[in-house]
Scaffold this motif. Structure first.
Motif, short mmCIF file in Angstrom:
data_model
loop_
_atom_site.label_atom_id
_atom_site.label_comp_id
_atom_site.label_asym_id
_atom_site.label_seq_id
_atom_site.Cartn_x
_atom_site.Cartn_y
_atom_site.Cartn_z
N ARG A 1 -2.94 -4.16 3.82
CA ARG A 1 -1.53 -3.55 3.28
C ARG A 1 -0.84 -3.14 4.51
NH1 ARG A 1 -1.47 0.70 0.12
NH2 ARG A 1 -0.06 1.88 1.61
N VAL A 2 0.36 -3.77 4.79
CA VAL A 2 1.28 -3.44 5.98
C VAL A 2 2.60 -2.63 5.31
CG1 VAL A 2 2.31 -3.85 8.04
CG2 VAL A 2 0.33 -4.94 7.36
N ASP A 3 2.99 -1.53 5.57
CA ASP A 3 4.14 -0.94 5.39
C ASP A 3 4.99 -0.72 6.42
OD1 ASP A 3 3.24 -0.32 2.68
OD2 ASP A 3 2.17 1.52 3.15
N PRO A 4 5.91 -1.82 6.67
CA PRO A 4 6.51 -1.75 8.00
C PRO A 4 7.70 -0.86 8.19
CG PRO A 4 7.28 -3.63 6.62
CD PRO A 4 6.34 -2.87 5.80
N GLY A 5 7.99 -0.15 9.12
CA GLY A 5 9.12 0.61 9.16
C GLY A 5 8.84 2.02 8.36
N VAL A 6 9.48 2.00 7.32
CA VAL A 6 9.34 3.34 6.25
C VAL A 6 8.08 3.31 5.67
CG1 VAL A 6 10.67 4.42 4.46
CG2 VAL A 6 11.86 3.20 6.07
N ALA A 7 7.46 4.31 5.77
CA ALA A 7 6.13 4.68 5.29
C ALA A 7 6.38 5.85 4.18
CB ALA A 7 4.71 4.60 6.13
N PRO A 8 5.51 5.96 3.12
CA PRO A 8 5.70 7.04 2.25
C PRO A 8 4.95 8.40 2.92
CG PRO A 8 4.20 5.64 1.45
CD PRO A 8 4.70 4.93 2.55
N ALA A 9 5.18 9.65 2.27
CA ALA A 9 4.91 10.79 3.01
C ALA A 9 3.10 10.51 2.83
CB ALA A 9 5.28 12.01 2.15
N SER B 1 2.71 1.71 8.21
CA SER B 1 1.26 2.20 8.22
C SER B 1 0.49 0.65 8.11
CB SER B 1 0.67 2.90 6.88
OG SER B 1 1.49 2.39 5.74
N ILE B 2 -0.81 0.68 8.24
CA ILE B 2 -1.54 -0.63 7.99
C ILE B 2 -2.94 0.08 7.17
CG2 ILE B 2 -2.94 -2.28 8.87
CD1 ILE B 2 -1.15 -2.40 11.39
N VAL B 3 -3.11 -0.34 6.18
CA VAL B 3 -4.18 0.23 5.27
C VAL B 3 -5.17 -0.87 5.00
CG1 VAL B 3 -4.83 0.86 3.16
CG2 VAL B 3 -2.53 1.69 4.00
N TYR B 4 -6.52 -0.97 5.74
CA TYR B 4 -7.69 -1.72 5.38
C TYR B 4 -8.40 -1.31 4.47
CZ TYR B 4 -6.11 -3.83 9.96
OH TYR B 4 -5.51 -4.27 10.98
N GLU B 5 -8.98 -2.13 3.41
CA GLU B 5 -9.94 -1.81 2.45
C GLU B 5 -11.05 -2.69 2.35
OE1 GLU B 5 -9.88 0.95 0.46
OE2 GLU B 5 -8.23 1.70 0.97
N THR B 6 -12.22 -2.13 2.51
CA THR B 6 -13.50 -3.05 2.50
C THR B 6 -13.85 -3.31 0.69
OG1 THR B 6 -15.08 -1.20 2.64
CG2 THR B 6 -14.56 -2.27 4.64
N VAL B 7 -14.56 -4.23 0.78
CA VAL B 7 -15.10 -4.53 -0.66
C VAL B 7 -15.92 -3.78 -1.17
CG1 VAL B 7 -14.53 -7.06 -0.25
CG2 VAL B 7 -16.90 -6.19 0.14
N LEU C 1 1.61 3.49 14.27
CA LEU C 1 1.32 3.31 12.82
C LEU C 1 0.35 4.04 12.38
CD1 LEU C 1 2.87 0.54 13.74
CD2 LEU C 1 2.59 -0.25 11.50
N ALA C 2 0.21 4.52 11.21
CA ALA C 2 -0.91 5.43 10.70
C ALA C 2 -1.96 4.24 10.24
CB ALA C 2 -0.42 6.03 9.29
N VAL C 3 -2.85 3.85 10.79
CA VAL C 3 -4.03 2.88 10.57
C VAL C 3 -5.17 3.66 9.88
CG1 VAL C 3 -5.35 1.06 11.38
CG2 VAL C 3 -3.16 1.52 12.48
N THR C 4 -5.55 2.93 8.71
CA THR C 4 -6.87 3.57 7.94
C THR C 4 -7.89 2.46 7.68
OG1 THR C 4 -5.73 3.53 6.08
CG2 THR C 4 -5.44 5.59 7.20
N VAL C 5 -8.99 2.78 7.42
CA VAL C 5 -9.87 1.66 6.91
C VAL C 5 -10.49 2.67 5.87
CG1 VAL C 5 -12.09 0.60 7.39
CG2 VAL C 5 -10.45 0.52 9.34
N ASP C 6 -10.60 2.24 4.56
CA ASP C 6 -11.22 3.18 3.61
C ASP C 6 -10.81 4.65 3.75
OD1 ASP C 6 -12.39 0.96 2.48
OD2 ASP C 6 -14.33 1.42 3.65
#
Length: 675
Positions: free
Chosen positions: A146-154, A164-170, A115-120
């Motif tokens: 936020r987890v986008d399972p399977g189908v992720a946008p471009a 994808s998994i998207v982590y955002e810090t405060v 998966l595409a994994v991002t932090v900030d």
């Protein structure tokens, strides 16, 4: 009592005494930070699978129809200590491995490596050693997940093969009330299983559009005991976590933000850290020196609504694992080898969202990454080995609502990747990816959705601890995946029901065997169900996931599934929370369960045993001490002996290896003071 535990208790006592004294001074301050409000007001908290992402500009689009959102509210309730706690209540997301240093995330049975994994906004997934984690993340100051399972946008970025998994810090604005410009918090906690002491503190301020935040956390403890009473060697907490953020936002909304994150764990771990041990002469433990860090800078226009809505992100992430000792089976002795594995990624993107109107947008952009992974040691590989890859991608994603009840999202991207192996072999591959998603509101209560993607992934960098064994890359091909999802949701007067089916196919996935890398195929299919009710002062939710993983058409064990995914089977998760506002008390309970899974018997191993784990918590925020929060948790109440589904090697039986069992019954006490 161990010396460091006595020191921890004395330190905790000192901090809490100071907190009690300080709370009297703050009792007259009627302003309450957003965190304090979130911990007491549950009216905004709903079932995760249906919660609109507060920080997601595309939350209402079709490609978010099956996204899982974990908000700051949710994180404050669950008080996560690690990634397993972050995803509590989400059966479709499994976290295997009992410690932060070994935990891996699986979405619908697929390893987060795919998966595409991002932090900030910064790409992660820097794999180093299969015995430890890929992404070691301290959840204390996460704003959202936020987890986008399977189908992720471009625009999810390169490598979103299975989502994808998207982590955002405060940000400072998430922690300070609108009428305050200076604040902070300090917290201490003690976990009885392993006598683990954790201290954390943060300070933050803003002035004339400028913001600054600093955070530090330290956790230290002894080895914990599993439900059977056995001490799990090499499981003691030893974590240092740091976060720094700075930002400036002009009156016109131009926002510049900079983030630095650093985690270090330098302690004795099981010789093979992701399972308890082998019945052999190997040492029981050895030192794993693990460091993860990332840095990011970004620019955007807050609240932009027109055709110019830019987003620029550039950043660097790095993962390092040093293992000083190696056991030589021939001589039967341990030798100092000085193993050093390091992987880093430098990435960035420039994109613009064309806001055609409030309901229709088109996002276009270009992104890149440059990644390198190296290994060396003092004896066998003094010259070192290296793999590297460079990628440039361009993309466009349209999110449209042509009629009131129909939401459409579709997009495409092209990626050009150059890969270089340890022997200098070069591959240059170009591939196109596409996705399409539709969501339709049949009635105000019932909606249906479906999505499909076909994704080019290039050639992944392998974990660098096996580089010295690679002798040929002949015939290696870039990976490609296909994802298909469909679901239905019902929402009415606080009640929510949901169900979805999914299938993911990978072609030409990179595998390793017999000194030669090669490609393989695998498929995951299954379904998820969810139900919940939100009554304003609390909520209840239960989720169920059933997934089936096959490699080349057959079920597999944990070893064969490594890096691909894990045999998960049927998993159930439930949560119940209620806030008694008049008393300042919040009570909650959760269940983590799995059913027996027999697929591993197809390849000659034992079934994966089921388990049932119950947890509960109580949190008290006295109104006369508005800045103080006290919390008690009872975890694994029934002292279940189990290894979380997704943990390596459970099917092999204890005669072959000792699984890394989760902690047995424990009580966690926590106090948090805001100022």
């Amino acid at each position: 009592m161990p010396k460091r535990v006595r020191q921890s208790i004395l330190l905790a006592s000192t901090i809490l005494q100071s907190a009690a004294m300080a709370s009297g001074a703050f009792a007259q301050d009627v302003s309450v930070s957003p965190d304090q409000q979130d911990s007491q007001e549950l009216s905004t908290i709903t079932v995760h699978a249906t919660t609109a992402g507060q920080n997601d500009d595309h939350a209402g689009s079709a490609d978010r129809a099956q996204s899982l959102y974990i908000s700051r509210d949710d994180l404050l309730l669950t008080n996560p200590q690690n990634l397993k706690d972050v995803f509590a209540g989400e059966a479709s997301v499994t976290v295997g491995g009992a410690m932060g240093t070994t935990q891996k995330v699986y979405v619908n049975s697929i390893d987060e490596l795919n998966l595409a994994v991002t932090v900030d906004g910064v790409l992660q997934n820097n794999r180093v050693f299969h015995h430890n984690t890929t992404n070691y993340i301290d959840p204390t100051l996460l704003k959202s997940v936020r987890v986008d399972p399977g189908v992720a946008p471009a625009d999810a970025g390169p490598g979103a093969l299975a989502g994808s998994i998207v982590y955002e810090t405060v940000d400072v604005g998430d922690l300070l009330a609108p009428d305050r410009n200076l604040g902070g918090f300090t917290s201490v906690s003690f976990d009885t299983n392993g006598s683990t002491f954790t201290a954390a503190g943060s300070g933050y301020a803003r002035h004339s559009g400028a913001e600054i935040l600093g955070y530090a956390k330290y956790a230290n403890g002894d080895d914990y005991k599993a439900g059977n009473g056995n001490e799990m060697a090499g499981t003691g907490a030893d974590l240092l976590s740091l976060l720094a953020k700075g930002a400036y936002q002009s009156q016109e909304g131009h926002r510049f933000e900079f983030t630095g994150r650093h985690l270090k764990d330098d302690a004795l771990r099981p010789y093979r850290a992701n399972f308890g041990g082998l019945p052999s002469t190997e040492p029981e433990t050895r030192v794993y020196n693990i460091t993860e860090r990332s840095f990011s800078g970004s620019y955007e226009i807050d609240g932009a609504t027109g055709l110019f809505d830019p987003n620029i992100v550039i950043g660097y992430s790095e993962s390092s694992t040093k293992v000083p000792q190696f056991f030589n089976r021939r001589s039967g002795t341990s030798i100092d080898i000085g193993s050093d594995g390091n992987a880093w990624t430098f990435s960035g993107k420039i994109e613009n969202t064309f806001n055609l109107n409030e309901l229709n947008t088109i996002t276009t952009g270009v992104d890149f990454y440059s990644a390198e992974s190296t290994y060396s040691d003092d004896i066998y590989s003094p010259e070192g080995y290296k793999e590297k890859a460079n990628n440039i991608g361009f993309y466009a994603q349209a999110r449209l609502q042509p009629i009131d009840r129909l939401h459409l999202s579709f997009g495409a991207r092209g990626d050009n990747q150059n890969f270089t192996g340890v022997d200098g072999t070069d591959f240059n591959n170009f591939g196109l990816s596409g996705n399409a998603y539709a969501a339709f509101d049949i009635t105000e209560q019932i909606s249906i959705n479906a999505g499909y993607s076909n994704v080019f992934g290039g050639i992944d960098l392998e974990e660098n601890y096996i580089y010295e064994s690679i002798s040929s890359y002949e015939g290696l091909k870039p990976v490609r995946s296909q994802n298909l999802v469909a679901g239905v949701k019902f929402q009415h007067n606080g009640f929510t029901l949901s169900g979805d089916v999914f299938q993911t196919d990978f072609d030409n996935y990179r595998e390793y065997a017999s000194r030669t890398v090669f490609n393989t195929d695998f498929k995951v299919k299954g379904f998820n169900l969810g139900a919940g009710y939100n009554w304003g002062a609390g909520f209840f939710q239960v989720t169920y996931s059933n997934s089936d993983l096959k490699v080349n058409g057959s079920h597999v064990d944990s070893y064969v599934a490594s890096d691909i995914g894990a045999p998960i089977g049927q998993v159930i998760a439930a949560q119940l929370v209620h806030n008694f506002e008049e008393y300042g008390v919040t009570l909650g309970a959760s269940v983590d369960a799995a059913l027996d899974y027999d697929a591993t018997t197809d390849v000659g191993y034992q079934s994966l045993p089921g388990y049932f784990v119950a947890n509960a918590f109580a949190e008290y925020a006295p109104k006369q001490l508005a800045n103080l929060t006290l919390r008690i948790e009872a975890n694994n109440i029934f002292d279940e002996t189990y290894a979380s589904r997704g943990t390596y090697g459970v099917e092999y039986g204890t005669d072959t290896l000792t699984p890394l069992y989760e902690p047995g019954r424990s009580v966690l006490l926590k106090a948090k003071l805001k100022f």
